[in-house]
Design a protein around this motif. Structure first.
Motif, mmCIF file in Angstrom:
data_model
loop_
_atom_site.group_PDB
_atom_site.id
_atom_site.type_symbol
_atom_site.label_atom_id
_atom_site.label_comp_id
_atom_site.label_asym_id
_atom_site.label_seq_id
_atom_site.Cartn_x
_atom_site.Cartn_y
_atom_site.Cartn_z
ATOM 1 N N ARG A 1 0.835 -1.204 0.000
ATOM 2 C CA ARG A 1 0.000 0.000 0.000
ATOM 3 C C ARG A 1 0.869 1.253 0.000
ATOM 4 O O ARG A 1 0.590 2.214 -0.725
ATOM 5 N N ILE A 2 1.939 1.235 0.776
ATOM 6 C CA ILE A 2 2.845 2.390 0.800
ATOM 7 C C ILE A 2 3.493 2.581 -0.571
ATOM 8 O O ILE A 2 3.604 3.691 -1.080
ATOM 9 N N TYR B 1 -5.420 2.304 11.579
ATOM 10 C CA TYR B 1 -4.265 2.800 12.311
ATOM 11 C C TYR B 1 -4.542 2.627 13.800
ATOM 12 O O TYR B 1 -5.696 2.726 14.240
ATOM 13 N N PRO B 2 -3.497 2.386 14.579
ATOM 14 C CA PRO B 2 -3.724 2.234 16.020
ATOM 15 C C PRO B 2 -4.295 3.511 16.617
ATOM 16 O O PRO B 2 -3.892 4.611 16.238
ATOM 17 N N ASP B 3 -5.226 3.381 17.492
ATOM 18 C CA ASP B 3 -5.840 4.525 18.164
ATOM 19 C C ASP B 3 -4.811 5.136 19.115
ATOM 20 O O ASP B 3 -4.308 4.443 20.015
ATOM 21 N N ASP C 1 6.543 6.387 9.837
ATOM 22 C CA ASP C 1 7.409 5.341 10.386
ATOM 23 C C ASP C 1 7.432 4.120 9.476
ATOM 24 O O ASP C 1 8.498 3.583 9.164
ATOM 25 N N ALA C 2 6.228 3.713 9.076
ATOM 26 C CA ALA C 2 6.145 2.518 8.235
ATOM 27 C C ALA C 2 6.882 2.743 6.918
ATOM 28 O O ALA C 2 7.576 1.847 6.414
ATOM 29 N N ILE D 1 11.603 2.066 3.242
ATOM 30 C CA ILE D 1 12.669 2.669 2.438
ATOM 31 C C ILE D 1 14.026 2.163 2.904
ATOM 32 O O ILE D 1 14.896 1.838 2.095
ATOM 33 N N LYS D 2 14.141 2.025 4.196
ATOM 34 C CA LYS D 2 15.409 1.531 4.744
ATOM 35 C C LYS D 2 15.660 0.100 4.241
ATOM 36 O O LYS D 2 16.763 -0.252 3.805
#
Lengths: 414, 494
Positions: free
Chosen positions: A248-249, A266-268, A340-341, A346-347
């Motif tokens: 998705r990213i 997404y986490p609340d 972050d994701a 990318i890393k």
């Protein structure tokens, strides 16, 4: 003289007439082609899923019980000759121009044979360039045989709906044959194939819905087949697979992908045991700002992604819509979470793959004088792995839907 | 040759008895039952005189009241004081005499005079004015031409009250001389065009041209052409519109229609109602009609081309439907299409020829046998029924009977050419068809004008402009006055 020339013309027409004519009912339409490795090098097993046009037809005289398809497997060196071999037991001429998907087993995709088989597919006019490449975890013939959809029994409909819906949610890439050759021959970037399987290997639930690859999605009932994530191809060989969320990213950061709306959880931020369900849509293509220093062969890439979020569900019932502070927290949390994701992906791509799945090489091409200079710069080996990349997500607007306020839990349960 | 000429210029004698013999011989008196001669002695000069006429062509009441009765009872100085009929012309030559008697006039010859008087008492029988049947409209005048020249001219003149509207007569036919009326606006029509039409008419070397339908085939430039180049219409309002633009209208007795020339391709697609309906409604109809034109000429051919040669272009759902339907059909697809198209043409032809009371039978037989039964018997596939019904039905949107044939023949040409190489040969056939159309001229006017070549005009081709914006007469007619509306000019001077 006039009569002679006229009759000559007429004979000409009769002699050459109807040269390519094939009646529609004398063709077998292949919907899916599967390719597997065999024990022998250079010999492959080809599986054809042939549609039965009479299935589902309401015409009088056709029996009610018609199987929607027939699946056959033959052995051959390439797709076209295997098609001829198959005609030894298929009654009609096998036609590949309605084929929707090309299914390749992971074993073949990971071998260096893959590009050799694909070449013949590029050469023939019969195979569409828009055909989707699916990588199956198991053998392609097993995948086709085990794939037994209940609702969309007619195979072309199944693949059409399945792929288009999965693409809308962003969990699989757009992986047509044309793109495969474009990226592979461009000798930069990574090609993402659709990853799918019929084997069930559920993963422990850990919160987010999308950190799965095909086969891991816990479910009950329904078809065994799962489409989720993508297979990463570098220089025509599969090197890894990405989860649904990573895919998705990639879809968001790649402007050549026409995916601009996707559903995500997404986490609340205020109640970490819950999730916030959202509909993310990109208002604009991501802006990729690439500056290149030819002296040091070093690139700096700044990516800005403007996006909007429509909040679909807040199971924690926290009043994000009413409280400005909560709202800001939610905003920051969503941005932070995606950033972050993305940074992690990318890393991984810089260090492990040493190339990018975002098709970003198109931004650097203009910095080179000609193709040899570009090839010398080497996006794969030098530029991308060492580039400084920052991705900046900009949440433009937060929608809360028709009902601003959620149920007041303490009032309901008093 | 010379002798023959002097013979035709023969004229009347001063002696009535000799004149009577001439008359009796020329018109086979006695053998020819409805030719009548009446002898009377006129009261005003006591001379004997004779009246000669065809009893079937004249109004006998009128003869009695305006000729015989005054001659017997009234005194006066000359014939003109006595006879009360509205028009009297002097005639001298025998050929003229033939003409006048054949056209329903009474010829009156007085003893001692070497000329006759022709008095108009003609009454040709004809049908009443009825509703236009082939070019019916919802909104607009309903009357149509009938088989009488006088009535037809009056129907046109009613709509153009202008002294410059000329009704010029030309005789055609060597043995039976028929009148062809040219109607045009003298101050607008191009003179060269008029001369060309006149010379075409005078050069006709045939014995008899009965009506306008035959005249069309005599004067058209390319009798073998698939495209019509003369517009045939039964609507007086249509004729008046074209006269206003600078076209020439040809009328004849015994035809309930007129010819309009020169004409372009667009006139065959347009309908009078396009202008009567408001701008948006009229253009919507035009759009529908162009879609119909495409469907009726192309859809069967496209079906043949796509399913026989380019099955990859058909979406899978449709392809499988076609394939499933064809599994049990014995014929190749192109034969199937031809069977249904020919069957439709058969129903159509039979429907026109069948006596009225049997009309409904055609519908039942056609729909039941060709539609249902043939499909159930697996002779043709149901898809073909849809395709040919669509192409047959849409052909009715092309209302001009000549152009309707063009389209229907074209359809067969396209189907067969699609059978050779699919889209490739279909496009070749279409290009040739179109090139041929573009090469045509109707009395010097390019067939696709004003679209190509371009002329100053209202560019009334695919769609029409709002009525107030129509300022020009078509430039391709080279009219004497190009501008038809001066509202724009006036606005400027204000």
């Amino acid at each position: 003289m006039k009569t002679i020339s006229l009759s000559g013309l007429l004979i000409l027409f009769i002699l050459i007439g109807c040269e390519d004519m094939v009646e529609v009912d004398r063709q077998s339409y292949v919907i899916a082609v599967g390719i597997d490795v065999t024990d022998q090098d250079g010999i492959y097993a080809f599986t054809y899923q042939i549609a039965n046009p009479e299935a589902g037809s309401t015409l009088a005289g056709i029996g009610a019980e018609q199987t929607p398809d027939e699946t056959i497997t033959v052995v051959g060196t390439d797709i076209m000759t295997a098609t001829n071999t198959a005609n030894s037991f298929v009654t009609k001429q096998i036609i590949l121009d309605q084929t929707r998907v090309l299914i390749v087993s992971e074993a073949l995709a990971r071998s260096d044979q893959f590009l050799r088989v694909m070449q013949s597919a590029a050469r023939t006019t019969e195979i569409r360039r828009s055909i989707q490449i699916i990588v199956s975890k198991e053998d392609a013939s097993d995948f086709i045989n085990n794939n037994l959809p209940v609702l969309e029994q007619r195979p072309h409909k199944y693949y059409q709906y399945m792929l288009s819906r999965a693409k809308e949610t962003g969990i699989i890439p757009d992986a047509d044959l044309h793109r495969f050759f474009q990226i592979t021959e461009g000798d930069a970037d990574l090609f993402l194939g659709i990853y799918a399987t019929t084997t069930y290997d559920p993963k422990e639930l850990d919160g987010s819905e999308d950190e799965f690859i095909a086969g891991q999605v816990p479910k009950e009932g329904g078809n065994a087949t799962q489409f989720m994530g993508s297979a990463v191809f570098k220089e025509g060989i599969m090197i890894d697979r990405l989860t649904g969320e990573e895919t998705r990213i990639c879809n968001i950061l790649d402007k050549t992908m026409n995916i601009n709306e996707l559903l995500a959880n997404y986490p609340d931020p205020l109640a970490p045991e819950y999730q916030v369900a959202t509909d993310v849509f990109l208002t604009d293509n991501p802006k990729v700002n690439l500056s290149y220093d030819s002296e040091t062969n070093h690139a700096t890439i700044d990516v800005t992604v403007p996006f909007e979020v429509k909040v679909l569900a807040i199971p924690s019932l926290i009043h994000y819509s009413q409280n400005e502070n909560f709202k800001r927290t939610l905003r920051d949390a969503i941005e932070q979470y995606i950033t972050d994701a993305t940074d992690e992906l990318i890393k991984k791509s810089q260090e492990a793959y040493r190339s990018d799945p975002f098709y970003w090489s198109i931004y650097i091409r203009r910095h080179f004088k000609d193709i040899p200079a570009y090839e010398e710069g080497d996006w794969h080996k030098n530029i991308y792995p060492n580039a400084d990349i920052t991705v900046n997500y900009q949440l433009k607007r937060l929608h809360f839907g028709k009902m601003l306020d959620d149920t007041k839990l303490d009032e309901v349960r008093d | 040759m010379l002798k023959k000429k002097t013979q035709t210029k023969e004229s009347l004698n001063t002696k009535l008895l000799i004149n009577l013999d001439i008359l009796k011989e020329r018109f086979s008196f006695g053998l020819n039952n409805d030719f009548s001669i009446r002898l009377i002695t006129a009261k005003f000069n006591k001379h004997e005189l004779c009246l000669a006429y065809y009893a079937s062509l004249v109004n006998s009441d009128k003869i009695e009241q305006t000729i015989i009765q005054p001659l017997l009872e009234q005194g006066g100085d000359s014939l003109f004081d006595v006879v009360t009929a509205e028009s009297i012309t002097k005639i001298k030559e025998l050929e003229e005499l033939d003409d006048h008697i054949n056209n329903g006039k009474v010829v009156l010859i007085i003893d001692g005079e070497s000329f006759g008087h022709s008095i108009d008492v003609a009454q040709f029988q004809h049908r009443d004015i009825s509703q236009s049947e082939n070019e019916s409209v919802v909104r607009g005048p309903k009357e149509s031409f009938t088989e009488s020249l006088h009535v037809n001219i009056s129907l046109i003149r009613k709509q153009i009250r202008n002294r410059e509207l000329i009704t010029e007569v030309q005789k055609v036919g060597k043995r039976s001389k028929q009148d062809v009326q040219l109607m045009y606006l003298n101050s607008i029509v191009n003179d060269q065009l008029l001369d060309e039409i006149r010379s075409k008419l005078t050069q006709l070397d045939v014995d008899n041209v009965q009506n306008i339908e035959l005249l069309e085939q005599f004067i058209e430039e390319r009798p073998y052409s698939i495209f019509p180049t003369i517009l045939y219409t039964e609507r007086p309002d249509n004729a008046a519109t074209y006269i206003d633009k600078g076209h020439v209208v040809l009328l004849m007795d015994s035809s309930a229609a007129c010819l309009i020339l020169p004409i372009t391709f667009w006139a065959f697609i347009h309908n009078a109602e396009d202008r009567y309906a408001r701008f948006l409604y009229g253009n919507f109809t035009r759009l529908i009609r162009f879609i119909a034109l495409f469907f009726t000429s192309m859809i069967s051919a496209l079906y043949v081309a796509l399913s026989n040669f380019h099955s990859e272009m058909i979406p899978p759902d449709l392809l499988f439907a076609v394939t499933a339907a064809r599994e049990r059909v014995p014929f190749p697809l192109i034969i199937e299409v031809l069977i249904m198209e020919i069957a439709f043409e058969l129903i159509r032809e039979a429907g026109i020829r069948i006596p009225n009371p049997l009309g409904p039978t055609i519908g039942i037989v056609g729909a039941l046998i060709l539609g249902q039964a043939a499909v159930e018997a697996n002779i043709i596939s149901p898809i073909i029924v849809i395709v040919s019904a669509l192409s047959g039905l849409t052909s009715f949107a092309i209302s001009d009977p000549s152009f309707n044939f063009t389209v229907r023949i074209t359809r067969f040409i396209f189907i067969i050419s699609a059978g050779f190489f699919g889209m490739f040969s279909l496009m070749i056939a279409f290009t040739l068809w179109f090139m041929y159309g573009a090469s045509l001229k109707s009395f010097g006017v390019p067939y696709f004008a004003p679209l190509s070549p371009t002329y100053k005009s209202n560019s009334d081709t695919y769609f029409r402009k709002a009525i107030k914006k129509e300022k020009w007469r078509p430039g391709y007619l080279l009219p004497k006055d190009l501008q038809s509306s001066r509202t724009f000019e006036r606005g400027k001077t204000k």
